[in-house]
Scaffold this motif. Structure first.
Motif, PDB file in Angstrom:
ATOM      1  N   SER A   1       1.797   4.289  -3.224  1.00 38.10           N
ATOM      2  CA  SER A   1       1.171   5.749  -2.945  1.00 38.10           C
ATOM      3  C   SER A   1       2.329   6.652  -3.161  1.00 38.10           C
ATOM      4  O   SER A   1       3.621   6.266  -3.673  1.00 38.10           O
TER       5      SER A   1
ATOM      6  N   THR B   1       1.065   8.894   2.631  1.00 32.61           N
ATOM      7  CA  THR B   1       0.592   7.505   2.859  1.00 32.61           C
ATOM      8  C   THR B   1      -0.849   6.901   2.865  1.00 32.61           C
ATOM      9  O   THR B   1      -1.521   8.102   3.582  1.00 32.61           O
ATOM     10  N   PRO B   2      -1.428   6.070   2.453  1.00 31.85           N
ATOM     11  CA  PRO B   2      -2.727   5.780   2.710  1.00 31.85           C
ATOM     12  C   PRO B   2      -3.112   5.707   4.404  1.00 31.85           C
ATOM     13  O   PRO B   2      -2.162   5.564   5.094  1.00 31.85           O
TER      14      PRO B   2
ATOM     15  N   GLN C   1       0.848  -1.305   0.019  1.00 27.72           N
ATOM     16  CA  GLN C   1       0.040  -0.057   0.188  1.00 27.72           C
ATOM     17  C   GLN C   1       0.871   1.176  -0.092  1.00 27.72           C
ATOM     18  O   GLN C   1       0.587   2.208  -0.548  1.00 27.72           O
TER      19      GLN C   1
END
Length: 401
Positions: free
Chosen positions: A214, A329-330, A210
């Protein structure tokens, strides 16, 4: 609730920064390894091998630090592994010659520094709101870089008073022990501090994917490249200064003075500006400093100027991209992003000296400087490319609207 109000008291954060400064002296003293090993008959390649041994153990440190933080608490984990920094500093001083035992103490250094360097920003991220992160990351990194810069100055002070360079490692060990005790005491105080950000520190393949999918991947790459620049220049600054008949302490005085003053005077302004523009400008300043080191430095004045430019450019760039890594970042992966950020930094700052030492021994200092310059320019081009892409993307959005 106002995001301008910090959730941690000034006293607690001040102690946190002091403890960080004291622990950082142990890593800063490793910039004297080239000088120490040279006095024992070794060369820059031998010194680079010892420094790069730390890269192997930092991988383990980054992986386990999140688990340690969840199990014991971040401050207490730093304290426990900070003991390894004490042992490493003593080992460098006491080990005769430059054999495999130094590599072992390099591994200890990597474990201790890896846990501290990884969990320190995670403590900050958990104590303040996202809007405050860049400012408080700047204060933390300023404390750490001041300690790093002070390490080599201990060696210069020791020689000025007629003591061997090993005295610097003994002093670094004592300072690190004081830092360990402070972090142990901070554990209970930090637990009482309300956290605006609930985070999980353990890293996983899913979280890694993830983060790397990103925009946070860009600051993560940049910190690795910046680590190569900083590790390459600082680890062999004693050799660079000797090749130009200069005093290496001038570099660390200039670098540390610029890093401290820039944080006191302009860090508050920088963190309020557009992060991409700021990182582009500052990484450009860092690249400019490498140009000076490569082609201009021929006197004490130009030497200090180049060091000051590196202190401002590298120091403030690090703070800005540290904030980007946390904020781009997510959702829910901030801690994992900071872990990867630290890992990338370690690859650069500990891994590159092995190559740098080999380059110096086989091809000379000039070739190393050109290599570092190419890395610095690549680092700058990443931010320039992001700015251009953002402008193009913004223009497309306006046309579609």
């Amino acid at each position: 609730m106002s995001t301008a109000t910090p959730h941690v008291s000034s006293r607690v954060f001040g102690l946190f920064c002091l403890a960080s400064y004291l622990l950082s002296l142990s890593y800063g003293s490793t910039f004297l390894l080239s000088l120490l090993i040279g006095s024992r008959g070794g060369n820059e390649h031998d010194a680079g091998s010892v420094i790069s041994a730390a890269m192997l153990s930092t991988f383990a440190a980054v992986v386990v630090s999140g688990h340690l933080s969840d199990l014991l608490g971040a401050a207490r984990s730093i304290a426990l592994f900070g003991v390894l920094l004490v042992a490493a500093s003593l080992g460098f001083a006491l080990t005769p010659g430059f054999g495999n035992l130094l590599l072992f103490f390099g591994l200890l250094l990597g474990l201790g520094w890896g846990v501290f360097y990884t969990l320190g920003p995670m403590i900050v991220a958990s104590l303040v709101t996202p809007a405050q992160r860049a400012k408080y990351f700047a204060l933390l990194s300023g404390s750490m870089m001041t300690g790093i810069g002070s390490g080599p100055l201990l060696g210069r002070a020791a020689s000025a008073f007629g003591y061997p360079v090993t005295a610097a490692f003994y002093l670094a060990a004592l300072a690190s022990l004081m830092g360990v005790l402070l972090f142990w005491r901070l554990h209970s105080q930090l637990k009482k501090t309300p956290s605006p950000t609930a985070t999980v520190a353990r890293i996983s393949w899913r979280a890694t994917t993830q983060v790397l999918s990103s925009k946070a991947v860009f600051p993560i790459i940049m910190v690795g490249l910046g680590g190569c620049v900083f590790g390459g220049l600082s680890s062999f600054q004693t050799s660079y200064a000797a090749s130009r008949s200069l005093d290496y302490s001038l570099f660390f005085f200039g670098f540390m003075g610029a890093a401290i003053s820039s944080r006191m005077l302009i860090a508050g302004i920088v963190v309020k500006r557009d992060a991409l523009r700021a990182s582009c400008l500052l990484s450009g300043v860092m690249a400019g400093s490498i140009v000076l080191f490569s082609f201009v430095v021929d006197s004490e004045l130009s030497y200090v100027l180049a060091a000051m430019m590196l202190g401002v450019g590298y120091g403030l760039t690090y703070s800005v991209i540290n904030g980007l890594a946390a904020n781009e970042t997510p959702h829910g992966t901030t801690s994992q992003s900071l872990l990867l950020f630290s890992l990338s930094y370690f690859i650069g700052v500990f891994g590159f000296p092995l190559l740098a030492g080999k380059i110096i021994v086989e091809h000379g200092m000039t070739t190393l400087l050109l290599t570092v310059l190419a890395i610095g320019l690549l680092n700058w081009l990443i931010t320039l490319g992001r700015l251009i892409w953002r402008r193009v993307d913004s223009s497309k959005s306006l046309q579609q609207a």
